[in-house]
Enzyme design. Sequence first.
Site, PDB file in Angstrom:
ATOM      1  N   TYR A 203      -1.278  -2.579  67.775  1.00 14.64           N
ATOM      2  CA  TYR A 203       0.118  -2.969  67.573  1.00 14.64           C
ATOM      3  C   TYR A 203       0.731  -3.371  68.911  1.00 14.64           C
ATOM      4  O   TYR A 203       1.376  -4.418  69.024  1.00 14.64           O
ATOM      5  CB  TYR A 203       0.881  -1.804  66.937  1.00 14.64           C
ATOM      6  CG  TYR A 203       2.345  -2.089  66.692  1.00 14.64           C
ATOM      7  CD1 TYR A 203       2.785  -2.569  65.468  1.00 14.64           C
ATOM      8  CD2 TYR A 203       3.285  -1.877  67.703  1.00 14.64           C
ATOM      9  CE1 TYR A 203       4.126  -2.837  65.252  1.00 14.64           C
ATOM     10  CE2 TYR A 203       4.630  -2.144  67.493  1.00 14.64           C
ATOM     11  CZ  TYR A 203       5.048  -2.624  66.261  1.00 14.64           C
ATOM     12  OH  TYR A 203       6.374  -2.886  66.056  1.00 14.64           O
TER      13      TYR A 203
ATOM     14  N   LYS B 175      18.076  15.335  50.220  1.00 12.19           N
ATOM     15  CA  LYS B 175      19.295  15.164  51.013  1.00 12.19           C
ATOM     16  C   LYS B 175      18.916  15.264  52.489  1.00 12.19           C
ATOM     17  O   LYS B 175      18.661  16.349  53.006  1.00 12.19           O
ATOM     18  CB  LYS B 175      20.336  16.215  50.650  1.00 12.19           C
ATOM     19  CG  LYS B 175      21.655  15.955  51.381  1.00 12.19           C
ATOM     20  CD  LYS B 175      22.768  16.836  50.850  1.00 12.19           C
ATOM     21  CE  LYS B 175      24.117  16.454  51.431  1.00 12.19           C
ATOM     22  NZ  LYS B 175      24.158  16.516  52.891  1.00 12.19           N
TER      23      LYS B 175
HETATM   24  S1  IVH Z   1      24.468   9.481  48.330  1.00  8.41           S
HETATM   25  C1  IVH Z   1      28.493   7.798  47.023  1.00  8.41           C
HETATM   26  N1  IVH Z   1      22.044  10.331  48.836  1.00  8.41           N
HETATM   27  O1  IVH Z   1      24.909  13.355  52.530  1.00  8.41           O
HETATM   28  C2  IVH Z   1      27.244   8.532  47.347  1.00  8.41           C
HETATM   29  N2  IVH Z   1      23.761  10.862  50.399  1.00  8.41           N
HETATM   30  O2  IVH Z   1      28.127  13.314  51.157  1.00  8.41           O
HETATM   31  C3  IVH Z   1      26.897   8.442  48.781  1.00  8.41           C
HETATM   32  N3  IVH Z   1      22.971  12.098  52.369  1.00  8.41           N
HETATM   33  O3  IVH Z   1      26.861  12.080  54.606  1.00  8.41           O
HETATM   34  C4  IVH Z   1      25.937   9.427  49.276  1.00  8.41           C
HETATM   35  N4  IVH Z   1      20.868  12.174  51.803  1.00  8.41           N
HETATM   36  O4  IVH Z   1      24.880  10.526  54.485  1.00  8.41           O
HETATM   37  C5  IVH Z   1      23.322  10.296  49.261  1.00  8.41           C
HETATM   38  N5  IVH Z   1      19.830  10.954  49.189  1.00  8.41           N
HETATM   39  C6  IVH Z   1      21.104  10.933  49.601  1.00  8.41           C
HETATM   40  C7  IVH Z   1      21.519  11.520  50.812  1.00  8.41           C
HETATM   41  C8  IVH Z   1      22.864  11.482  51.182  1.00  8.41           C
HETATM   42  C9  IVH Z   1      21.742  12.505  52.721  1.00  8.41           C
HETATM   43  C10 IVH Z   1      24.186  12.353  53.170  1.00  8.41           C
HETATM   44  C11 IVH Z   1      25.123  11.192  53.283  1.00  8.41           C
HETATM   45  C12 IVH Z   1      26.497  11.815  53.303  1.00  8.41           C
HETATM   46  C13 IVH Z   1      26.274  13.118  52.614  1.00  8.41           C
HETATM   47  C14 IVH Z   1      26.804  13.074  51.190  1.00  8.41           C
END
Ligand code: IVH
Length: 682
Positions: free
Chosen positions: A38, A123
Amino acid sequence: MAPQAAAAQRAAALRDAIRIHDRNYYVLDQPTISDAEYDALFRELQSLEREHPALVTPDSPTQRVGGAPRSEFAQVRHAVPMLSIRTETNTTAAGAELFDARIRRDLELPPDAPPVEYMAELKFDGLAISLRYEKGTLTVAATRGDGEVGEDVTRNIQTIRAIPLRLAGRHVPDLLEVRGEVYMSKKDFEALNARQEAAGFRSFINPRNTAAGAVRQLDPAITAQRPLRFFAYGIGESSGWVMPATHSGLLDALEAFGVPVNRDRRVLHGAGELVAYYDAIAARRDKLPFEIDGVVYKVNSLALQRTLGYVTREPRWAVAHKFPAQEMPTLVQAIDVQVGRTGAVTPIARLAPVFVGGANVTNATLHNEDEVRRKDVRVGDWVIVRRAGDVIPEVVRVLVERRPADAREFVMPTVCPECGSAIVRLPDEAIARCSGGLVCPAQRKQALRHFASRHALDIEGLGEKLIEQLVDAGLVGTVADLYRLRAPDLARLERMADKSAANVIEAIARSRNTTLARFIYALGIRHVGEATARDLAQHFGALAPLQAASEAELLEVRDIGPVLAESIRDFFAEGHNRQVIAALQGAGVRWDEHAPRRAGPGPLTGKTFVLTGTLPTLSRDEAKALLEEAGASVTGSVSKKTDYVVAGADAGSKLARAQELGIAILDEDGLHALLKRSHGAS
Ligand code: IVH
């Protein structure tokens, strides 16, 4: 072809190749070339662009360098606000059930309606980012900010190789805002900290803060030096494409555009499947290569998402279901020391009880005196305690800003709290030890526990509590005293029924017949684990020659080095230990003895192997046994002396180290093939 045209063509080809390899690496997690190959492609592109500056395009992979520092970030108004989601803090199955019940109620579904379809995701614990792609090219990257207005971190984000500068495929949307999380893997975080420490800088606290800090650096050159990664979990504004009908379809489309989307996402139905997902991910949490703090459930149909809508800026259709926190603040009430089987004196922080990692924690190990100094933990301090998986709770760091004026430093006691013998620490050792040997009840209790443990003499029913009572009542001093116990002695102890007393006595009697390997292991010689005990038993065949062995003779045994040889010699040189062994033999403890079996050289004699990860069919012990049968030695860590690394699923740092050192790597099939070849050859 004119040289200029040829160069243009080659540059384009190199860019495509680099993009494909970035994608294989970051999106598909399946690199098809080595890092060196790479780098070679990358360097060729760099030199071509240096010779022909007109060929440089803004989305060329060579442009991930950041440019000059600035004094502040410009503001970016999000076309579609970046919302957060509700957090479900009930860390049991109920958390998922509550969400499903709420969705069914909000959708006014009758009880007999089929289960709702959800998407479940991890998450990620990092920093939320919005990436704006216009005609497939990354134009703006912004932080969440207050959800309406964020900071323009485009030049920083461009340095992250996991983030494509151009979307893949011929049919990309006119406009697409990708939303996701920038994070740092655990391994990259540890390596970064090792580099920091080696360079004499302060280490970083955790991957999340480090990732967030790196993205918000005013000098993009610093961001470029931080190993950041990215996972997408949704979109913001988009136009000029056929939007999928489901959230899972959306994520699949992002992946097809070359954006990293984590593979542990699942389309699930109903509360039961959400609960199973939660439990399955919780069980794997510590094995994941990056940190997560829970899982996220989303209603999969985008039409239903619209029906459900928002309450106070949080979507009704999603929830973050948290895992129990693995780190919590608490108060250090005292620092005591604990004496182990080998006399090791370990400082222990006594904590105000705190619920962390799913359990109530009142003690945390501080490892040794130097660690206490390095972390500067004092009595009266507030500290962050971490309990992850089955690992013993530990103090991560002190909240210095909360230190009271009267916080007291730890002083290593000079005498053992258990037996009053002197505590000594040899100049080149990290560990302080009680010199009381077997007069120290703590060491005696631990020695008894070890002796009775499953892989030693396996005395069922002789557990920690009973040993405690036996030693405290003065019924048992050394392990040999066990064989003098009578059922009535035990029955007199608290909480001991006649029946269980008889059972324990019988288990002790049964343990008289054992194997030499178990017996050697049971003695609890420092550094002699099960494998070494087996090697010793096989090599010497009987106890007497082992007891009499010189250092040189011990060094002939496979895998035994000077430290082990000395520890074995010291053990048998100690008169007290010899008395205990004689007493055990006198009490009728017997084992198999045979003529010394100096295993002749096998086809793999002299070769060193390291096993890592999970092999598809062989257990680690089985693989080890196969290799050892062929004469190979199997060690725990990869070094320049390692000949082969056998790697299975989820192999981690050892595999990376092997790749770094250019050591041959085998999978299970490769191992079988090698064994077959070498047996054929011998
Ligand atoms: S969805 C409208 N999916 O967790 C929905 N958030 O409040 C938007 N986060 O700071 C969020 N993993 O950055 C979503 N698989 C995931 C996530 C995720 C991490 C974070 C996001 C936000 C907080 C949710």
